[in-house]
Design a protein around this motif. Structure first.
Motif, PDB file in Angstrom:
ATOM      1  N   ALA A  34     -27.814  -4.743   9.280  1.00  0.00           N
ATOM      2  CA  ALA A  34     -26.770  -4.675  10.301  1.00  0.00           C
ATOM      3  C   ALA A  34     -26.185  -6.045  10.610  1.00  0.00           C
ATOM      4  N   THR A  35     -26.981  -7.094  10.395  1.00  0.00           N
ATOM      5  CA  THR A  35     -26.472  -8.450  10.636  1.00  0.00           C
ATOM      6  C   THR A  35     -25.655  -8.963   9.459  1.00  0.00           C
ATOM      7  N   VAL A  36     -25.760  -8.285   8.308  1.00  0.00           N
ATOM      8  CA  VAL A  36     -25.061  -8.732   7.101  1.00  0.00           C
ATOM      9  C   VAL A  36     -23.825  -7.895   6.819  1.00  0.00           C
ATOM     10  N   ILE A  37     -23.982  -6.547   6.951  1.00  0.00           N
ATOM     11  CA  ILE A  37     -22.892  -5.631   6.611  1.00  0.00           C
ATOM     12  C   ILE A  37     -22.055  -5.362   7.853  1.00  0.00           C
ATOM     13  N   HIS A  38     -20.928  -6.002   7.932  1.00  0.00           N
ATOM     14  CA  HIS A  38     -20.040  -5.800   9.069  1.00  0.00           C
ATOM     15  C   HIS A  38     -18.640  -6.254   8.673  1.00  0.00           C
ATOM     16  N   GLY A  39     -17.667  -5.868   9.487  1.00  0.00           N
ATOM     17  CA  GLY A  39     -16.289  -6.262   9.222  1.00  0.00           C
ATOM     18  C   GLY A  39     -15.603  -5.334   8.237  1.00  0.00           C
ATOM     19  N   HIS A  40     -14.308  -5.567   8.022  1.00  0.00           N
ATOM     20  CA  HIS A  40     -13.518  -4.759   7.102  1.00  0.00           C
ATOM     21  C   HIS A  40     -12.567  -5.648   6.311  1.00  0.00           C
ATOM     22  N   VAL A  41     -12.132  -5.166   5.183  1.00  0.00           N
ATOM     23  CA  VAL A  41     -11.161  -5.885   4.368  1.00  0.00           C
ATOM     24  C   VAL A  41      -9.760  -5.528   4.865  1.00  0.00           C
ATOM     25  N   ASP A  42      -8.930  -6.527   5.058  1.00  0.00           N
ATOM     26  CA  ASP A  42      -7.566  -6.307   5.536  1.00  0.00           C
ATOM     27  C   ASP A  42      -6.666  -5.913   4.365  1.00  0.00           C
ATOM     28  N   GLY A  43      -6.182  -4.667   4.372  1.00  0.00           N
ATOM     29  CA  GLY A  43      -5.346  -4.179   3.286  1.00  0.00           C
ATOM     30  C   GLY A  43      -4.028  -4.908   3.150  1.00  0.00           C
ATOM     31  N   LYS A  44      -3.557  -5.547   4.233  1.00  0.00           N
ATOM     32  CA  LYS A  44      -2.281  -6.264   4.175  1.00  0.00           C
ATOM     33  C   LYS A  44      -2.352  -7.454   3.233  1.00  0.00           C
ATOM     34  N   ALA A  45      -3.546  -7.997   3.040  1.00  0.00           N
ATOM     35  CA  ALA A  45      -3.694  -9.194   2.212  1.00  0.00           C
ATOM     36  C   ALA A  45      -3.992  -8.880   0.747  1.00  0.00           C
ATOM     37  N   LEU A  46      -4.151  -7.618   0.411  1.00  0.00           N
ATOM     38  CA  LEU A  46      -4.578  -7.247  -0.939  1.00  0.00           C
ATOM     39  C   LEU A  46      -3.407  -7.174  -1.904  1.00  0.00           C
ATOM     40  N   SER A  47      -3.641  -7.662  -3.111  1.00  0.00           N
ATOM     41  CA  SER A  47      -2.657  -7.561  -4.192  1.00  0.00           C
ATOM     42  C   SER A  47      -2.939  -6.304  -5.009  1.00  0.00           C
ATOM     43  N   LEU A  48      -1.902  -5.818  -5.688  1.00  0.00           N
ATOM     44  CA  LEU A  48      -2.071  -4.658  -6.565  1.00  0.00           C
ATOM     45  C   LEU A  48      -2.989  -4.966  -7.743  1.00  0.00           C
ATOM     46  N   VAL A  49      -3.273  -6.244  -7.969  1.00  0.00           N
ATOM     47  CA  VAL A  49      -4.201  -6.621  -9.051  1.00  0.00           C
ATOM     48  C   VAL A  49      -5.561  -5.956  -8.850  1.00  0.00           C
ATOM     49  N   TRP A  50      -5.935  -5.745  -7.576  1.00  0.00           N
ATOM     50  CA  TRP A  50      -7.243  -5.142  -7.290  1.00  0.00           C
ATOM     51  C   TRP A  50      -7.323  -3.676  -7.717  1.00  0.00           C
ATOM     52  N   THR A  51      -6.202  -3.066  -8.061  1.00  0.00           N
ATOM     53  CA  THR A  51      -6.235  -1.678  -8.533  1.00  0.00           C
ATOM     54  C   THR A  51      -6.434  -1.586 -10.057  1.00  0.00           C
TER      55      THR A  51
END
Length: 486
Positions: A34-51
């Motif tokens: 619980a101290t390690v797994i937290h937060g979320h990835v902001d989709g606004k900053a993602l490039s289509l390269v990740w697909t």
């Protein structure tokens, strides 16, 4: 004293044991995690390269069974896992282990596990129902079997209806030299279109149900589109089948399964199928008010009970169904095992695409958002129908439905209300056009494997697409003109 050989543990039961072990380990380590797994990835900053890993996985699914069938058959799980790691490892390196792990757990618990548990339950229980005997595969009989399967698909799922009826249909037509078209129309109607009326019918609608869409919403809102397709395809199949019968050689092929009296065994599984329906309804109608926070993902008590009940019903089916009955049914774990492995990778590699879409006009998918919107900002139902459908045919319809559900706002109440026509377009596109390729819907794969194993000369991946676009393409154009506005 004779020692009977120990019955091997079914592969998926072993997998369930592994999942339980992992779950217990996570529970024990949860204070630290619980101290390690937290937060979320902001989709606004993602490039289509990740697909790109998702694209690579989908190309592998489409091309490798043709280009390297031996390699794919023996190593598809490793190939799928390789593409998933090709995303997750650099994704975690760039955006942090905690946020990426949080997104992965959300995809696993919120979407993948409920999806595969439902498929596993329907596959296992329906595999214990054996339609014995054989009838002669006349055009009238074949059309009747397709009609019955189409009706059953929304009750016991496209997976359940496909597994119950494909083998009797193949036996009825195994004396014919040209019978691939029978399986093709079976995939159209039973494995796809027939499942459009309830969340039990097709996996994308089940994912919609998990997002808050009412159980009977598609029953009333997609019924007319389904009726039009069925009213066209059943008569078209009958006429086509008559034409193929007229071209059969004068000296018929010997019938390997002569006509015999029809009967049904394994009826003890029918109450279990009813239990599946009850479990799904329970999870949608009962709000326990109890939630568990699993590293940022909220799991409700009713959802947890639903999945446990579904697994229990599947294991009960294994316990009460004689082994020889399943063997007579040609029951094999490989189809569902393949679906479970490949879809685990699909849901993992789909994470960036969903995050980008959730970002809307502020993300890299802004042109796509503009494409599905009219100049006044309202959604274009016809565009949603075609884009959802075409991508469903190559991405698999369950995750694709989720993508466009989120693109349309992701609010079930809004989509069932003012945007009901848009949700109908997304639902219809995902379910109907899943029939356009072998990989468009999970049961397509299973039916293809069974038919080929029974000696049916099924068309290649692209040969099947020639059939599907030639038959279904004009039907979908008609649906657009009748029901969906640009």
């Amino acid at each position: 004293m004779t020692v009977r050989p120990r019955r091997p543990l079914p592969p998926l039961a072993g997998l369930l044991a592994l999942v339980l072990a992992v779950g217990l380990a996570l529970w024990a380590l949860s204070p630290w995690l619980a101290t390690v797994i937290h937060g979320h990835v902001d989709g606004k900053a993602l490039s289509l390269v990740w697909t790109l890993p998702l694209v690579g996985l989908l190309l592998s699914i489409a091309v490798m069974p043709l280009a390297a069938p031996h390699v794919w058959h023996h190593h598809y799980g490793k190939i799928a896992a390789g593409w998933a790691l090709a995303l997750l490892v650099p994704f975690a390196a760039v955006y942090g282990v905690g946020p990426v792990a949080s997104e992965t757990i959300h995809a696993a618990l919120g979407e993948y596990l409920p999806f595969v548990v439902l498929l596993f339950s329907l596959f296992t229980i329906s595999g214990g129902i054996l339609v014995k005997g054989n009838l002669h595969g006349t055009p009238a009989l074949n059309t009747a079997l397709l009609a019955i399967g189409t009706l059953l698909a929304s009750v016991i799922g496209t997976t359940g209806a496909s597994m119950v009826l494909i083998r009797p249909l193949l036996r009825a037509n195994d004396q014919r030299r040209r019978n691939a078209h029978v399986v093709i129309f079976f995939i159209f109607l039973v494995s796809n279109i027939g499942g459009s009326l309830t969340p039990l019918g097709d996996p994308p609608l089940f994912l919609g149900f998990l997002q808050g869409v009412d159980f009977f919403w598609t029953t009333t809102n997609v019924a007319k589109e389904t009726a039009v397709l069925v009213a066209i395809l059943l008569p078209a199949f009958y006429l086509l089948d008559r034409w193929f019968v007229s071209r059969e050689p004068f000296i018929p092929k010997p019938d390997p399964t002569p006509d015999s009296r029809i009967g049904v065994a394994g009826l003890q599984n029918l109450p279990l199928l009813a239990g599946v329906v009850a479990a799904i309804l329970m999870s949608g109608l009962w709000d326990s008010g109890v939630e568990f926070d699993v590293f940022g993902t909220h799991v409700t008590l009713q959802a947890l009970l639903r999945d446990l009940i579904l697994v229990g019903l599947a294991l009960a089916s294994l316990a009460i169904t004689p082994r020889d009955l399943r063997e007579s049914n040609g029951f094999d774990w490989e189809p569902i095992r393949e679906v479970a492995k490949i879809f685990a990778a699909i849901f993992a590699t789909l994470i960036p695409a969903l995050l980008i879409l959730k970002a809307g006009t502020e993300g890299a998918a802004a042109p796509l958002v503009a494409l599905v919107s009219r100049p006044d900002g309202s959604p274009s139902d016809a565009t949603y129908f075609w884009l959802t459908g075409i991508l469903s045919s190559v991405l698999d319809n369950a995750p694709t439905y989720l993508v466009f559900f989120n693109l349309a706002g992701g609010d079930a109440q809004q989509l069932m209300g003012p945007l009901a026509s848009t949700l109908a377009a997304i639902s219809g596109g995902a379910v109907f056009m899943g029939a356009l390729t072998y990989i468009g819907n999970a049961p397509n794969f299973m039916v293809l494997a069974i038919a080929r194993n029974r000696g049916v000369a099924m068309p290649s991946f692209f040969g099947y697409m020639a059939w599907s676009w030639g038959v279904l393409g004009p039907c979908f154009v008609l649906l657009t003109l009748l029901f969906f506005e640009w």
